[in-house]
Scaffold this motif. Structure first.
Motif, mmCIF file in Angstrom:
data_model
loop_
_atom_site.group_PDB
_atom_site.id
_atom_site.type_symbol
_atom_site.label_atom_id
_atom_site.label_comp_id
_atom_site.label_asym_id
_atom_site.label_seq_id
_atom_site.Cartn_x
_atom_site.Cartn_y
_atom_site.Cartn_z
ATOM 1 N N GLU A 169 0.443 -1.483 -0.129
ATOM 2 C CA GLU A 169 0.287 -0.025 -0.062
ATOM 3 C C GLU A 169 1.084 0.697 -0.025
ATOM 4 O O GLU A 169 0.726 1.901 -0.801
ATOM 5 C CB GLU A 169 -1.141 0.510 1.288
ATOM 6 C CG GLU A 169 -1.665 1.530 1.019
ATOM 7 C CD GLU A 169 -2.685 1.128 2.633
ATOM 8 O OE1 GLU A 169 -3.327 2.016 2.418
ATOM 9 O OE2 GLU A 169 -3.222 -0.149 3.193
ATOM 10 N N GLY A 177 3.655 1.287 -0.980
ATOM 11 C CA GLY A 177 4.903 1.509 -2.599
ATOM 12 C C GLY A 177 6.662 1.307 -1.880
ATOM 13 O O GLY A 177 7.153 1.498 -3.313
ATOM 14 N N TRP A 178 6.709 0.889 -1.012
ATOM 15 C CA TRP A 178 8.124 0.360 -0.489
ATOM 16 C C TRP A 178 8.636 -0.623 0.202
ATOM 17 O O TRP A 178 7.417 -0.600 1.446
ATOM 18 C CB TRP A 178 8.728 1.664 -0.561
ATOM 19 C CG TRP A 178 10.061 1.906 0.046
ATOM 20 C CD1 TRP A 178 11.360 1.634 -1.256
ATOM 21 C CD2 TRP A 178 10.740 1.348 0.776
ATOM 22 N NE1 TRP A 178 12.476 1.743 -0.333
ATOM 23 C CE2 TRP A 178 11.903 1.541 0.726
ATOM 24 C CE3 TRP A 178 10.767 0.579 1.637
ATOM 25 C CZ2 TRP A 178 13.781 0.789 1.412
ATOM 26 C CZ3 TRP A 178 11.822 -0.275 3.263
ATOM 27 C CH2 TRP A 178 13.295 -0.093 2.198
ATOM 28 N N THR A 187 5.896 -3.784 -7.513
ATOM 29 C CA THR A 187 4.867 -3.350 -6.117
ATOM 30 C C THR A 187 5.826 -2.447 -5.196
ATOM 31 O O THR A 187 5.224 -1.257 -5.154
ATOM 32 C CB THR A 187 4.729 -4.123 -5.132
ATOM 33 O OG1 THR A 187 5.691 -4.916 -4.938
ATOM 34 C CG2 THR A 187 2.745 -5.353 -5.589
ATOM 35 N N GLY A 188 7.269 -2.047 -5.837
ATOM 36 C CA GLY A 188 7.861 -1.948 -4.914
ATOM 37 C C GLY A 188 8.727 -1.895 -3.860
ATOM 38 O O GLY A 188 9.653 -1.676 -2.836
#
Length: 264
Positions: free
Chosen positions: A130, A132-133, A175-176
């Motif tokens: 969610e 992104g990392w 997704t990262g």
């Protein structure tokens, strides 16, 4: 290369000693807020004290929880609901002949070495996606590739770590969030030191020398021809958790001194 993990929170399972503690210290030294985990409050408190002594400015917390159980995961999540970095280090090992290894021992090794990492990754990676990392690392072993004849139950679990890490990396494609496995070889952790101490005492040599002799005798394919330190393994893990490792995912990263005789 300057690794800066400021503003990142890292959970390192099974980190009150050995390789796990070295990983926690390495992440804390890079600026991450680190969550120490162990089964007992005493072991967690001792590790936190040791880490704060080594790094007085470090941001560290601790959670006592047995992550081989669902109840242990619930305890961890209640205390630390989110993390940016997850290192699934929790594991046990031990020599035992295949024909003398009971169902109960197989189940214990599966619960501790495999299912604990599955549970924790399943719990924490959705928030990473969610955001992104995220970084997820499974601590496997060269024994997951070179299955030891005297520890088949252990080697099996370390092969499973490799499969899960690769599969989860593919599941989280784009997704990262990266997912990797790190494969140590013989490492002079506190537990291995205890195993080597009787040999070192008998021969009147240091633990390092006893470890080096073990490697040359039991892992003759080793290229470095010595036992590794916990810090050497931790260095690879810290890099894998860094911003700089953003293009490394789905990998089996070996820190085993070249024992596995493969160019792949």
């Amino acid at each position: 290369m300057l690794i800066d993990l400021t503003d990142k929170t890292a959970i390192v399972t099974g980190s009150t000693g050995g390789i796990g503690f070295a990983i926690a210290q390495g992440l804390a030294a890079s600026g991450a807020t680190v969550i120490i985990n162990g089964r007992t409050q005493t072991s967690v408190d001792n590790a936190l004290k040791q880490l704060k002594t080594a790094l007085p400015e470090a941001s560290v917390r601790g959670v006592a929880a047995d992550l081989s159980t669902a109840e242990g995961l619930a305890t961890l999540q209640a205390a630390e609901p989110k993390a940016d970095i997850l290192v699934n280090n929790l594991g046990i090992y031990g020599q035992q002949d295949f024909f003398e290894t009971s169902d109960e021992v197989w189940q214990q090794f599966f619960d501790v070495n495999v299912l604990s990492g599955v549970r924790v990754a399943r719990a924490y990676t959705p928030a990473m996606v969610e955001k992104g990392w995220g970084r997820v690392v499974f601590i496997s072993s060269e024994s997951g590739l070179n299955i030891p004849a005297d520890m088949i139950h252990y080697g099996f679990t370390k092969s499973a770590n490799l499969s899960i890490a690769r599969g989860l990396a593919k599941r989280l494609a784009g997704t990262g969030v990266t997912v990797n496995a790190v494969l140590p070889g013989p490492t002079l952790s506190a537990g291995v030191g205890e195993m080597l101490k009787p040999i070192a005492d008998k021969k009147n040599i240091s633990l390092q020398q006893a470890g080096d002799e073990f490697v040359r005798a039991k892992r003759p394919s080793s290229i470095i021809q010595r036992i590794a330190s916990s810090e050497e393994v931790a260095n690879m893990v810290v890099y894998t958790c860094s911003h700089q490792a953003s293009a490394t995912t789905g990998a089996a990263l070996r820190v085993e001194g070249g024992i596995v005789d493969s160019i792949g």
